[in-house]
Design a protein around this motif. Sequence first.
Motif, mmCIF file in Angstrom:
data_model
loop_
_atom_site.group_PDB
_atom_site.id
_atom_site.type_symbol
_atom_site.label_atom_id
_atom_site.label_comp_id
_atom_site.label_asym_id
_atom_site.label_seq_id
_atom_site.Cartn_x
_atom_site.Cartn_y
_atom_site.Cartn_z
ATOM 1 N N TRP A 277 3.582 14.566 -2.926
ATOM 2 C CA TRP A 277 4.003 13.295 -2.017
ATOM 3 C C TRP A 277 3.026 12.287 -1.954
ATOM 4 C CZ3 TRP A 277 8.685 12.376 -0.969
ATOM 5 C CH2 TRP A 277 9.634 13.199 -0.930
ATOM 6 N N GLN A 278 1.677 12.653 -1.866
ATOM 7 C CA GLN A 278 0.572 11.621 -1.448
ATOM 8 C C GLN A 278 0.919 10.692 -3.041
ATOM 9 O OE1 GLN A 278 -2.962 11.699 -0.175
ATOM 10 N NE2 GLN A 278 -3.003 13.763 0.682
ATOM 11 N N ALA A 279 1.113 11.346 -4.085
ATOM 12 C CA ALA A 279 1.236 10.384 -5.496
ATOM 13 C C ALA A 279 2.391 9.632 -5.234
ATOM 14 C CB ALA A 279 1.141 11.516 -6.619
ATOM 15 N N ALA A 280 3.485 10.502 -4.873
ATOM 16 C CA ALA A 280 4.770 9.491 -4.763
ATOM 17 C C ALA A 280 4.937 8.435 -4.040
ATOM 18 C CB ALA A 280 6.015 10.518 -4.330
ATOM 19 N N LYS A 281 3.964 8.392 -2.718
ATOM 20 C CA LYS A 281 4.146 7.418 -1.745
ATOM 21 C C LYS A 281 3.492 6.281 -2.254
ATOM 22 C CE LYS A 281 0.298 8.916 1.268
ATOM 23 N NZ LYS A 281 0.020 9.459 2.268
ATOM 24 N N ILE A 282 2.711 6.332 -3.284
ATOM 25 C CA ILE A 282 1.942 5.096 -3.880
ATOM 26 C C ILE A 282 2.670 4.822 -5.359
ATOM 27 C CG2 ILE A 282 -0.065 5.318 -2.509
ATOM 28 C CD1 ILE A 282 -1.476 6.132 -5.325
ATOM 29 N N GLY A 283 3.590 5.382 -5.579
ATOM 30 C CA GLY A 283 4.557 5.180 -6.853
ATOM 31 C C GLY A 283 4.027 5.624 -8.145
ATOM 32 N N ASP B 63 0.833 -1.029 0.021
ATOM 33 C CA ASP B 63 -0.007 -0.008 0.026
ATOM 34 C C ASP B 63 0.730 1.189 0.084
ATOM 35 O OD1 ASP B 63 0.784 -0.948 2.537
ATOM 36 O OD2 ASP B 63 -1.034 -0.399 3.211
ATOM 37 N N PHE B 64 2.199 1.073 0.103
ATOM 38 C CA PHE B 64 2.942 2.490 0.091
ATOM 39 C C PHE B 64 4.375 1.750 -0.487
ATOM 40 C CE2 PHE B 64 3.151 1.340 4.468
ATOM 41 C CZ PHE B 64 4.587 1.179 4.668
ATOM 42 N N LEU B 65 5.070 3.062 -1.051
ATOM 43 C CA LEU B 65 6.776 2.707 -1.517
ATOM 44 C C LEU B 65 7.405 2.885 -0.148
ATOM 45 C CD1 LEU B 65 7.149 4.210 -4.579
ATOM 46 C CD2 LEU B 65 6.939 1.994 -4.287
ATOM 47 N N SER B 66 8.317 1.927 0.122
ATOM 48 C CA SER B 66 9.171 2.133 1.472
ATOM 49 C C SER B 66 9.988 3.160 1.242
ATOM 50 C CB SER B 66 9.641 0.636 1.463
ATOM 51 O OG SER B 66 10.684 0.804 2.585
ATOM 52 N N GLY B 67 10.571 3.491 2.350
ATOM 53 C CA GLY B 67 11.269 5.013 2.427
ATOM 54 C C GLY B 67 12.720 4.406 2.768
ATOM 55 N N ALA B 68 12.775 3.072 3.219
ATOM 56 C CA ALA B 68 14.070 2.495 3.459
ATOM 57 C C ALA B 68 15.394 2.850 2.514
ATOM 58 C CB ALA B 68 14.087 1.101 4.194
ATOM 59 N N ARG B 69 14.928 2.505 1.407
ATOM 60 C CA ARG B 69 15.923 2.893 0.429
ATOM 61 C C ARG B 69 16.555 4.450 0.320
ATOM 62 N NH1 ARG B 69 16.651 1.447 -5.761
ATOM 63 N NH2 ARG B 69 18.723 1.169 -5.849
ATOM 64 N N GLN B 70 15.600 4.958 0.245
ATOM 65 C CA GLN B 70 15.877 6.511 0.363
ATOM 66 C C GLN B 70 16.621 6.902 1.356
ATOM 67 O OE1 GLN B 70 14.860 8.599 -2.322
ATOM 68 N NE2 GLN B 70 15.816 10.190 -1.673
ATOM 69 N N LEU B 71 16.394 6.655 2.772
ATOM 70 C CA LEU B 71 17.519 6.925 3.838
ATOM 71 C C LEU B 71 18.684 6.375 3.610
ATOM 72 C CD1 LEU B 71 14.593 6.012 6.622
ATOM 73 C CD2 LEU B 71 15.455 8.347 5.963
ATOM 74 N N ALA B 72 18.637 5.202 3.181
ATOM 75 C CA ALA B 72 19.828 4.543 2.827
ATOM 76 C C ALA B 72 21.019 5.234 1.886
ATOM 77 C CB ALA B 72 20.002 3.062 2.409
ATOM 78 N N ALA B 73 20.294 5.785 0.922
ATOM 79 C CA ALA B 73 20.843 6.773 0.038
ATOM 80 C C ALA B 73 21.249 8.184 0.508
ATOM 81 C CB ALA B 73 20.151 6.673 -1.228
ATOM 82 N N THR B 74 20.643 8.884 1.245
ATOM 83 C CA THR B 74 20.727 9.982 1.780
ATOM 84 C C THR B 74 21.276 10.295 3.071
ATOM 85 O OG1 THR B 74 18.236 10.152 2.569
ATOM 86 C CG2 THR B 74 18.513 11.014 0.326
ATOM 87 N N GLU B 75 21.036 9.100 4.028
ATOM 88 C CA GLU B 75 21.531 9.462 5.307
ATOM 89 C C GLU B 75 22.469 8.156 5.728
ATOM 90 O OE1 GLU B 75 18.991 10.709 8.166
ATOM 91 O OE2 GLU B 75 17.737 11.858 6.982
ATOM 92 N N GLY B 76 22.759 7.271 4.788
ATOM 93 C CA GLY B 76 23.411 6.042 5.411
ATOM 94 C C GLY B 76 22.847 5.339 6.310
ATOM 95 N N THR B 77 21.692 5.247 6.198
ATOM 96 C CA THR B 77 20.960 4.406 7.220
ATOM 97 C C THR B 77 20.946 3.060 6.875
ATOM 98 O OG1 THR B 77 19.044 6.352 7.723
ATOM 99 C CG2 THR B 77 18.496 3.964 8.045
ATOM 100 N N GLN B 78 21.020 2.095 7.983
ATOM 101 C CA GLN B 78 21.212 0.643 7.718
ATOM 102 C C GLN B 78 19.693 0.110 7.480
ATOM 103 O OE1 GLN B 78 23.131 -1.545 10.731
ATOM 104 N NE2 GLN B 78 22.658 -3.556 9.887
ATOM 105 N N ILE B 79 19.405 -0.795 6.511
ATOM 106 C CA ILE B 79 18.213 -1.235 6.205
ATOM 107 C C ILE B 79 18.095 -2.574 6.797
ATOM 108 C CG2 ILE B 79 16.494 -1.884 4.412
ATOM 109 C CD1 ILE B 79 17.766 0.008 2.587
ATOM 110 N N LEU B 80 17.017 -3.074 7.462
ATOM 111 C CA LEU B 80 16.695 -4.017 8.258
ATOM 112 C C LEU B 80 15.406 -4.923 7.612
ATOM 113 C CD1 LEU B 80 17.573 -3.366 12.026
ATOM 114 C CD2 LEU B 80 18.941 -4.087 10.356
#
Length: 453
Positions: free
Chosen positions: A325-331, A62-79
């Motif tokens: 943003w509402q459009a983006a979160k569902i691709g 029901d939504f695109l995950s933001g985890a990969r965006q965080l990894a690319a922009t903040e170096g977040t570790q994805i679990l």
Amino acid sequence: MATVDLVPLVDEGLGNSAYLVDLGDGRALVVDVSVDLRAAWQAARRRGLSLAFAADTHLHADFLSGARQLAATEGTQILASAAGHLEFAHTGLRDEDEVDLGGLRLRALATPGHTHEHMSFLLLDGDVPVGVFTGGSLLVGAAARTDLVAPDRTEGLARQQYASLQRLATLPDEVAVWPTHGAGSFCSAPPGAQRTSTIGHEKATNQLLRVDDEDTFVAALLGSLGSFPPYFLRLAEMNRRGPAVLETDPSLPSLDVAAVRSLLADGARMIDVRPVPDFAAAHVPGALSIPLRPVFASWLGWLAPHDRPLIILRGTDQDPAEIVWQAAKIGYTNLTGELAGGLDSWTSAGHPVTSTRLVHADEINGDRVLDIRQTPEYAAGHLPGAAHIELGDIAGHADDVPNEPTVVMCGHGERAMGAASLLEQAGHRDVAVLEGGPDDWARLTGRSLETGT
């Protein structure tokens, strides 16, 4: 009982909750965040935290995950679950794996059912279990649907869902339950429910958790399944491959009237996001009405094509950032732009507009009534003799609606105007929209509603 500093990040429109956990050392964990990271960033910056970890319980439909965006922009570790076979860098976890968060620990619990790779995350302070992020497994008062992977896997996943809920029920009663899907979600969360709970409360009140045998559970869960937006069938695979990383915030470029007319002639669609009264008074012929409100994304994904350019027509007081943003979160990255100057520029250029009649409950005099709400809503109470087609099915069944005076209705009017605009696109010329819903009609007329389908 140990406590943690947890901030729920509620998306009222999609009916989902993400969570931010302050780890106490300047870092934070986020769970099930969408690519619309505005709330997560705001919560983190307000507390001076870096987003060190991003955990996803499942391949969200029901939504695109933001985890990969965080990894690319903040170096977040994805679990994420190793069984999800993600095609981008992440830490793949298996059942009972643990991640040291710096004092707190996150233990992976395989809980398939909602999806085949679904994983819950138990948060521990030392050896004390504090809460469990249950994603689409155990919900408040329910369990999430199991028909989003493939039709032939629905029953098998429902049986796995039963086992997963029974496993979660073995946790201590005081453990907090932090589900992703909540009231308003199409993933089977009941309306009006609280968004968080405890294991003990769910054992005492959740009827699906109190069922003693698997077959009864499966029958109850499968019997509760309703319709869902078609974009649900695309997003899980997009999340597995990895959503595209946004280099800049999405935007809505201005398009002059000539450009808009050219795009419409080439197959683009116009999405009019203005409130119902504004659309009713005047709109571009053929425009699709989807009023901008918290649930805009869901209905955009249900009614508008994802593979054709979309042109937005908005009011001057409506925030374009909220639209994109509402459009983006569902691709939906196919928003080409907006009509510069709105409807005024269209009419000033001499182009035609049309209108849709609004009627009050006491003005329905023998007109055919078409109720376009979800089936459970219709069954709970509708006008006597009202026909029923769900809004999501209108485009494919417009020819089934007699071309005669018809009053379209929903609960308040927003969905009904969307249906009316689809019927107008299909050639219906005598369509009106009821202001209000069935309860308003019953109150004004003194008549009773019918129930059932």
